[in-house]
Scaffold this motif. Structure first.
Motif, mmCIF file in Angstrom:
data_model
loop_
_atom_site.group_PDB
_atom_site.id
_atom_site.type_symbol
_atom_site.label_atom_id
_atom_site.label_comp_id
_atom_site.label_asym_id
_atom_site.label_seq_id
_atom_site.Cartn_x
_atom_site.Cartn_y
_atom_site.Cartn_z
ATOM 1 N N GLY A 73 14.709 6.038 8.437
ATOM 2 C CA GLY A 73 13.633 6.938 8.029
ATOM 3 C C GLY A 73 13.467 6.968 6.525
ATOM 4 O O GLY A 73 12.340 6.951 6.002
ATOM 5 N N TRP A 74 14.597 7.019 5.799
ATOM 6 C CA TRP A 74 14.539 6.952 4.332
ATOM 7 C C TRP A 74 13.903 5.645 3.878
ATOM 8 O O TRP A 74 13.043 5.635 2.989
ATOM 9 N N ALA A 75 14.309 4.530 4.497
ATOM 10 C CA ALA A 75 13.743 3.231 4.128
ATOM 11 C C ALA A 75 12.237 3.202 4.377
ATOM 12 O O ALA A 75 11.468 2.654 3.576
ATOM 13 N N GLY A 76 11.801 3.806 5.489
ATOM 14 C CA GLY A 76 10.370 3.861 5.773
ATOM 15 C C GLY A 76 9.600 4.640 4.726
ATOM 16 O O GLY A 76 8.468 4.277 4.371
ATOM 17 N N SER A 77 10.213 5.712 4.213
ATOM 18 C CA SER A 77 9.533 6.479 3.164
ATOM 19 C C SER A 77 9.387 5.651 1.892
ATOM 20 O O SER A 77 8.395 5.782 1.169
ATOM 21 N N ILE B 293 9.042 2.361 1.851
ATOM 22 C CA ILE B 293 7.978 1.398 2.145
ATOM 23 C C ILE B 293 6.616 2.069 2.032
ATOM 24 O O ILE B 293 5.685 1.532 1.424
ATOM 25 N N ALA B 294 6.509 3.254 2.617
ATOM 26 C CA ALA B 294 5.232 3.966 2.608
ATOM 27 C C ALA B 294 4.764 4.282 1.194
ATOM 28 O O ALA B 294 3.563 4.300 0.917
ATOM 29 N N ALA B 295 5.717 4.503 0.301
ATOM 30 C CA ALA B 295 5.363 4.873 -1.072
ATOM 31 C C ALA B 295 4.635 3.757 -1.802
ATOM 32 O O ALA B 295 3.899 4.021 -2.761
ATOM 33 N N VAL B 296 4.835 2.517 -1.373
ATOM 34 C CA VAL B 296 4.215 1.379 -2.074
ATOM 35 C C VAL B 296 3.274 0.579 -1.185
ATOM 36 O O VAL B 296 2.630 -0.367 -1.641
ATOM 37 N N ALA B 297 3.184 0.948 0.100
ATOM 38 C CA ALA B 297 2.424 0.127 1.049
ATOM 39 C C ALA B 297 0.951 0.029 0.684
ATOM 40 O O ALA B 297 0.347 -1.052 0.783
#
Length: 443
Positions: free
Chosen positions: A394-398, A400-404
């Motif tokens: 979940g942390w890793a997804g956040s 990714i989402a920050a730069v996606a």
């Protein structure tokens, strides 16, 4: 290619082991050849009667007048034990000196080459090549040492300490094997799903590519979420390894070492688990064709299974995490890591934040309960590690989402991020519930 990467896969760990624990003479003779890959290396630990319990190893090392030792015994499951890919093979062997105490503290580490400097061959024999479920491109050997001349690496009785330098590097390598295998399986399944046409997807007026069917889309997006998130965790660990070695600030080096110690077993266990089970899901996309060898997907499933076993089974990784690391200091180090991760997850990612917050509560509850039941953490370890892995994902997804949105093809990231939120992170509450159900009720 999992079979091929087994050949050079141990070189980094062998180099670090010899660099930090070998004598100047051994380093001068072997280190450069290992570093360049001109010579390959093995890790000779397991014996027929001693699987993961290395304290049962009985291979003997008898000192000689010239400072060498004669190594005698049988080792099994030795990756790359015999081959002709390189001119020499450097065997690193756990064995016991004649006066060594029983158990792990009696093990010393020795270097035995296939060939000596004068060209003569050592008394090391490959008795047979193991017939495995998968990984057929890599020779896994039963090796017999018949008073083979070798030299001690490190101090007597400190063999496991020297070998763990190699094993920790190997565990991270195996975690990346898991990510790579899952990615390879996903790539095959995704390509097939875009080509294969079957039935009509909801709302379609004609036969559809199976990628348009929600069931197939869910499988692929879920595995993509694990691949993307696993890579973020692995890359962060790579950064922390460099920080632990080179950062000028001692406190920052310590925090990096803490990350690596705690996250290594999570990465090894979670990524290899997902490689096999997620790879099997990718095979499902092919239907009956996935079970047929010519399509190639079944090889990834067979190959991936061993990664859950070697370099310490995933159950051993879970025990290492919870018992030896989290509980060892009352979870102070792990809670500090979680606090840092929580600062990275803002209000835009409530699901990831929930997992991290709940993991803190769960960890504290496990600590309290384990004080009165020494066996409890061993029962909880597998589900606890999996909960940690999902929270980290979940942390890793956040991240990714920050730069996606600023990345090329931002739409490519949205489907896996949605799958992470809807299909992956809910597993956390299930694992937390399994752990909590085994905790004693509050008085």
């Amino acid at each position: 290619n999992h079979g091929w990467t087994m050949a050079p896969g141990l070189l980094h760990g062998a180099y670090e082991c010899l660099k930090h624990h070998g004598s100047d003479a051994l380093k001068a003779q072997y280190l450069e050849k290992i570093a360049t890959g001109e010579w390959l290396a093995t890790m000779c630990l397991t014996e027929p009667h001693a699987g993961s319990d290395l304290g049962l190893c009985s291979t003997r090392a008898v000192p000689q007048e010239d400072g060498s030792h004669h190594i005698s015994g049988t080792k099994i499951f030795i990756s790359g034990g015999e081959h002709d890919l390189t001119d020499n093979i450097v065997h690193l062997v756990l064995a016991r000196l004649p006066d060594a105490p029983p158990g792990p503290k009696g093990l010393s580490l020795f270097l035995v080459p296939k060939f000596y400097a004068d060209g003569t061959r050592s008394a090391v024999v490959c008795e047979r090549i193991e017939e495995k479920m998968g990984l057929h491109g890599s020779p896994t050997c039963v090796m017999r040492f018949d008073a083979a001349r070798g030299w001690i690496v490190g101090a007597p009785g400190k063999g496991l300490a020297a070998m763990f330098v190699m094993m920790n590097a190997a565990r991270l390598h195996v975690a990346l094997q898991g990510i790579g295998l899952l990615s390879a399986a996903w790539q095959k399944a995704d390509a097939y799903a875009h080509e294969r046409r079957q039935m009509r997807a909801p709302g379609a007026s004609q036969t559809s590519a199976i990628i348009d069917h929600p069931a197939v889309r869910r499988i692929l997006d879920t595995q993509r979420a694990w691949i993307d998130g696993g890579r973020v965790m692995a890359y962060q660990t790579a950064l922390e390894l460099d920080i632990a070695r080179y950062h000028p600030d001692a406190d920052r080096r310590q925090r990096a070492e803490r990350w690596c110690a705690l996250v290594t077993p999570i990465l090894k266990a979670a990524c290899t688990h997902q490689a096999f089970h997620g790879g099997s899901d990718c095979l499902q996309v092919f239907g009956g064709h996935g079970y047929v060898r010519e399509w190639g997907i079944e090889q990834h499933v067979r190959d991936a299974r061993v990664a859950m076993i070697y370099e310490g089974t995933n159950e051993i990784q879970a025990i290492d995490l919870l018992v030896r690391k989290v509980l060892a200091d009352g979870a102070a180090g792990w809670l500090a890591v979680l606090a840092q991760l929580r600062t990275d997850v803002d209000g835009a990612h409530p699901d990831a934040a929930h997992c991290l917050d709940r993991l803190v509560e769960l960890t504290r509850a496990v600590i309290r309960a384990s004080a009165g039941d020494a066996a409890l953490p061993y029962r909880l370890a597998d589900d606890y590690l999996r909960a940690c892995a999902v929270a980290l994902l979940g942390w890793a997804g956040s991240r990714i989402a920050a730069v996606a949105n600023a990345a090329p093809s931002p739409a490519r990231w949205q489907a896996p991020l949605t799958a992470l939120r809807t299909c992956v992170l809910p597993e956390f509450d299930m694992r937390a519930a399994i752990v909590s159900a085994q905790l004693p009720s509050p008085a």
